[in-house]
Design a protein around this motif. Sequence first.
Motif, PDB file in Angstrom:
ATOM      1  N   LEU A 124      63.852  76.187 -24.998  1.00 41.85           N
ATOM      2  CA  LEU A 124      62.681  76.281 -25.864  1.00 41.85           C
ATOM      3  C   LEU A 124      62.449  77.716 -26.329  1.00 41.85           C
ATOM      4  CD1 LEU A 124      60.165  73.862 -24.096  1.00 41.85           C
ATOM      5  CD2 LEU A 124      61.826  73.388 -25.899  1.00 41.85           C
ATOM      6  N   PHE A 125      62.725  78.671 -25.450  1.00 44.58           N
ATOM      7  CA  PHE A 125      62.592  80.081 -25.833  1.00 44.58           C
ATOM      8  C   PHE A 125      63.577  80.422 -26.943  1.00 44.58           C
ATOM      9  CE2 PHE A 125      63.990  84.498 -25.420  1.00 44.58           C
ATOM     10  CZ  PHE A 125      62.785  85.163 -25.589  1.00 44.58           C
ATOM     11  N   ARG A 126      64.804  79.924 -26.845  1.00 49.23           N
ATOM     12  CA  ARG A 126      65.792  80.207 -27.875  1.00 49.23           C
ATOM     13  C   ARG A 126      65.407  79.566 -29.199  1.00 49.23           C
ATOM     14  NH1 ARG A 126      71.826  79.259 -25.871  1.00 49.23           N
ATOM     15  NH2 ARG A 126      72.152  80.035 -27.998  1.00 49.23           N
ATOM     16  N   ILE A 127      64.853  78.355 -29.136  1.00 50.91           N
ATOM     17  CA  ILE A 127      64.405  77.690 -30.364  1.00 50.91           C
ATOM     18  C   ILE A 127      63.330  78.526 -31.054  1.00 50.91           C
ATOM     19  CG2 ILE A 127      63.122  75.699 -31.243  1.00 50.91           C
ATOM     20  CD1 ILE A 127      64.561  73.994 -29.167  1.00 50.91           C
ATOM     21  N   ALA A 128      62.321  78.936 -30.283  1.00 55.53           N
ATOM     22  CA  ALA A 128      61.244  79.742 -30.854  1.00 55.53           C
ATOM     23  C   ALA A 128      61.769  81.077 -31.357  1.00 55.53           C
ATOM     24  CB  ALA A 128      60.148  79.954 -29.811  1.00 55.53           C
ATOM     25  N   ALA A 129      62.686  81.689 -30.618  1.00 60.32           N
ATOM     26  CA  ALA A 129      63.220  82.992 -31.025  1.00 60.32           C
ATOM     27  C   ALA A 129      63.979  82.888 -32.342  1.00 60.32           C
ATOM     28  CB  ALA A 129      64.127  83.545 -29.928  1.00 60.32           C
ATOM     29  N   ILE A 130      64.814  81.874 -32.489  1.00 59.62           N
ATOM     30  CA  ILE A 130      65.576  81.713 -33.734  1.00 59.62           C
ATOM     31  C   ILE A 130      64.639  81.440 -34.902  1.00 59.62           C
ATOM     32  CG2 ILE A 130      67.176  80.180 -34.943  1.00 59.62           C
ATOM     33  CD1 ILE A 130      68.763  79.934 -32.401  1.00 59.62           C
ATOM     34  N   ALA A 131      63.645  80.562 -34.690  1.00 57.80           N
ATOM     35  CA  ALA A 131      62.719  80.236 -35.764  1.00 57.80           C
ATOM     36  C   ALA A 131      61.932  81.466 -36.211  1.00 57.80           C
ATOM     37  CB  ALA A 131      61.762  79.129 -35.315  1.00 57.80           C
ATOM     38  N   LEU A 132      61.346  82.175 -35.256  1.00 55.11           N
ATOM     39  CA  LEU A 132      60.512  83.335 -35.601  1.00 55.11           C
ATOM     40  C   LEU A 132      61.343  84.478 -36.161  1.00 55.11           C
ATOM     41  CD1 LEU A 132      58.064  83.308 -32.553  1.00 55.11           C
ATOM     42  CD2 LEU A 132      57.685  82.422 -34.868  1.00 55.11           C
ATOM     43  N   GLY A 204      69.236  71.640 -37.839  1.00 54.63           N
ATOM     44  CA  GLY A 204      68.961  71.141 -36.502  1.00 54.63           C
ATOM     45  C   GLY A 204      69.500  72.091 -35.455  1.00 54.63           C
ATOM     46  N   PHE A 205      68.724  72.308 -34.401  1.00 52.58           N
ATOM     47  CA  PHE A 205      69.108  73.294 -33.402  1.00 52.58           C
ATOM     48  C   PHE A 205      70.311  72.882 -32.556  1.00 52.58           C
ATOM     49  CE2 PHE A 205      64.985  74.849 -34.574  1.00 52.58           C
ATOM     50  CZ  PHE A 205      65.133  76.221 -34.487  1.00 52.58           C
ATOM     51  N   PRO A 206      70.521  71.612 -32.227  1.00 51.78           N
ATOM     52  CA  PRO A 206      71.755  71.280 -31.495  1.00 51.78           C
ATOM     53  C   PRO A 206      73.012  71.704 -32.243  1.00 51.78           C
ATOM     54  CG  PRO A 206      70.201  69.466 -31.362  1.00 51.78           C
ATOM     55  CD  PRO A 206      69.621  70.442 -32.333  1.00 51.78           C
ATOM     56  N   GLY A 301      68.201  63.229 -46.078  1.00 52.79           N
ATOM     57  CA  GLY A 301      67.503  64.277 -45.345  1.00 52.79           C
ATOM     58  C   GLY A 301      68.416  65.304 -44.724  1.00 52.79           C
ATOM     59  N   GLY A 302      68.021  65.823 -43.556  1.00 46.27           N
ATOM     60  CA  GLY A 302      68.754  66.907 -42.911  1.00 46.27           C
ATOM     61  C   GLY A 302      69.341  66.505 -41.578  1.00 46.27           C
ATOM     62  N   GLY A 303      69.523  67.486 -40.697  1.00 47.64           N
ATOM     63  CA  GLY A 303      70.166  67.244 -39.415  1.00 47.64           C
ATOM     64  C   GLY A 303      69.198  66.752 -38.364  1.00 47.64           C
ATOM     65  N   SER A 304      69.758  66.164 -37.301  1.00 47.04           N
ATOM     66  CA  SER A 304      68.943  65.692 -36.187  1.00 47.04           C
ATOM     67  C   SER A 304      68.322  66.873 -35.453  1.00 47.04           C
ATOM     68  CB  SER A 304      69.809  64.880 -35.223  1.00 47.04           C
ATOM     69  OG  SER A 304      70.353  63.741 -35.874  1.00 47.04           O
ATOM     70  N   ALA A 305      67.108  66.645 -34.905  1.00 42.30           N
ATOM     71  CA  ALA A 305      66.360  67.683 -34.180  1.00 42.30           C
ATOM     72  C   ALA A 305      66.156  68.916 -35.048  1.00 42.30           C
ATOM     73  CB  ALA A 305      67.061  68.052 -32.881  1.00 42.30           C
ATOM     74  N   SER A 306      65.855  68.686 -36.327  1.00 36.47           N
ATOM     75  CA  SER A 306      65.611  69.781 -37.262  1.00 36.47           C
ATOM     76  C   SER A 306      64.221  69.632 -37.852  1.00 36.47           C
ATOM     77  CB  SER A 306      66.655  69.758 -38.390  1.00 36.47           C
ATOM     78  OG  SER A 306      66.412  68.678 -39.278  1.00 36.47           O
ATOM     79  N   THR A 307      63.854  70.572 -38.723  1.00 37.35           N
ATOM     80  CA  THR A 307      62.573  70.477 -39.421  1.00 37.35           C
ATOM     81  C   THR A 307      62.651  69.537 -40.612  1.00 37.35           C
ATOM     82  OG1 THR A 307      63.144  72.407 -40.772  1.00 37.35           O
ATOM     83  CG2 THR A 307      61.941  72.810 -38.730  1.00 37.35           C
ATOM     84  N   ALA A 308      63.816  68.974 -40.872  1.00 45.14           N
ATOM     85  CA  ALA A 308      64.009  68.080 -42.007  1.00 45.14           C
ATOM     86  C   ALA A 308      63.707  66.641 -41.625  1.00 45.14           C
ATOM     87  CB  ALA A 308      65.448  68.190 -42.528  1.00 45.14           C
ATOM     88  N   GLY A 309      63.507  65.809 -42.642  1.00 47.06           N
ATOM     89  CA  GLY A 309      63.249  64.395 -42.422  1.00 47.06           C
ATOM     90  C   GLY A 309      64.425  63.545 -42.852  1.00 47.06           C
ATOM     91  N   GLY A 310      64.126  62.308 -43.292  1.00 46.50           N
ATOM     92  CA  GLY A 310      65.172  61.397 -43.730  1.00 46.50           C
ATOM     93  C   GLY A 310      65.840  60.677 -42.569  1.00 46.50           C
ATOM     94  N   ILE A 311      66.846  59.869 -42.897  1.00 47.89           N
ATOM     95  CA  ILE A 311      67.562  59.140 -41.844  1.00 47.89           C
ATOM     96  C   ILE A 311      68.550  60.031 -41.123  1.00 47.89           C
ATOM     97  CG2 ILE A 311      67.299  56.946 -43.057  1.00 47.89           C
ATOM     98  CD1 ILE A 311      70.286  57.208 -43.832  1.00 47.89           C
ATOM     99  N   LYS A 312      68.773  61.230 -41.590  1.00 49.19           N
ATOM    100  CA  LYS A 312      69.619  62.272 -41.025  1.00 49.19           C
ATOM    101  C   LYS A 312      71.056  62.190 -41.567  1.00 49.19           C
ATOM    102  CE  LYS A 312      66.068  63.442 -38.644  1.00 49.19           C
ATOM    103  NZ  LYS A 312      65.173  64.488 -39.145  1.00 49.19           N
ATOM    104  N   VAL A 313      71.625  63.373 -41.716  1.00 53.11           N
ATOM    105  CA  VAL A 313      72.970  63.520 -42.262  1.00 53.11           C
ATOM    106  C   VAL A 313      73.997  62.830 -41.378  1.00 53.11           C
ATOM    107  CG1 VAL A 313      74.758  65.183 -42.873  1.00 53.11           C
ATOM    108  CG2 VAL A 313      72.367  65.689 -43.403  1.00 53.11           C
TER     109      VAL A 313
END
Length: 444
Positions: A124-132, A204-206, A301-313
């Motif tokens: 979770l720290f890495r997710i927040a760090a990359i986003a910010l 997506g972060f994964p 849409g975009g990738g899984s576990a991302s800020t995007a929606g849709g049925i996923k790429v």
Amino acid sequence: MQWLLRRPVRLVPIGFGATILIGTLALMLPWATGQQRHTPFVTALFTSASAVSVTGLAVVDTPNYWNDFGLAVITILTQVGGLGIVTGATLVILAVSHQLGLRNRLLVQAETAEFGLGDVRRLLFRIAAIALTTEAIITVILTLRLWVKYDYAFGEALWTGVFHAVQAFNNGGFALYSDGLIGLSSDAWLILPMAFGALLGGLGFPALFEAVRSGRRPRCWSVSTKLTIWGSVTLVTVGFLALLATEWSNPYTLGIRPWPEKILAAFAQNAFFRTGGFNVINIEALGEESIPAIIALMFIGGGSASTAGGIKVSTFFLLAFVIWAELRGEPDVTIRHRRIATASQRQAVTVALLGVAIVVVGTVTLILLTQGVPHHVALFEVTSAFSTAGLSLGVAPDLPDGGQYVLIVLMYIGRVGSLTLGSALALNTRRRLYRYPEEQPLVG
């Protein structure tokens, strides 16, 4: 942290619903608008749902209706919505892998290089760090450009940069200009950072973690990462070429621009089509031949576990491989020397068909409630809401309350529904001690 992993399927929709209601109450406050007026409940709810679901659809003129307090609320809701869905998705992935049993857990870890349950805080720290960090880089570029080139006061340039950086990375789509980003569409220093931010947030972060992992070459990526990254590259390329071909001579979109600006605007707009929500060309003036392709891109849409929606790429391209294998008569679906589990194929079909059903029901409902919206426009608006793309052909502000409530529900379902459904399908795996005789019904 483990208590949070026990009921992630229930926690995600409840958390997002509560955040939407809190945002609605904040936006209804008199000091959230420019004229110190009371905002109607449906307007505040629509805006809050759009921000939390990182959609970007609006029923009011965002920069002129909301004041700095209201815009700050929208920014916070977008940030919470973007990081919240990514965090929730990551926790669900960990919970799912934890409950699949030892054998399947080993397969998941070998295939996707997932973190273990003990690594939740670090993850979770890495997710927040990359986003910010990404948002900070975009903010610096936008601030300096607006301050130096356009003579903005530094404070105003900084606020504008922060707002659009948050919207870009989280695929929010709200803008501080009444025409979206059309007035800035010829400036690559402003448009490209936001376009790349939207693409990065939509991966997506994964997939992102694995792609940048030290020593991991593309041929060593997992199937999921390959589908997401190469699929996204394919969609960006195809969408870019399609938009150039259909809008090159349209005087209301790309036709009046010199060719370098056409290419820049087409690339940026295509990056925003799938979930970014910004418009660098006049969406309402698009040619009818462009609409089907845009609807398709939004729906994927975009990738899984991302800020995007849709049925996923990954879902879309996995189904493409399933169809290809069936057409060739192959007994197994294989991608880069990996056999795809039957359960994954069934889940992909379920997610895609339920997405189609939701869009169809939403379109029919919107048509029945409005009675004046053309069918293709209703389909565009519904797909945009469900996929959290945030683009509009201009009818959302004029819809009756019933039509706006339909879009609110679709934004909520599109944001948390696919995650909840996907995790529920993965956790609902049963093992029987017997099997019934097989039969092959006629198909086609």
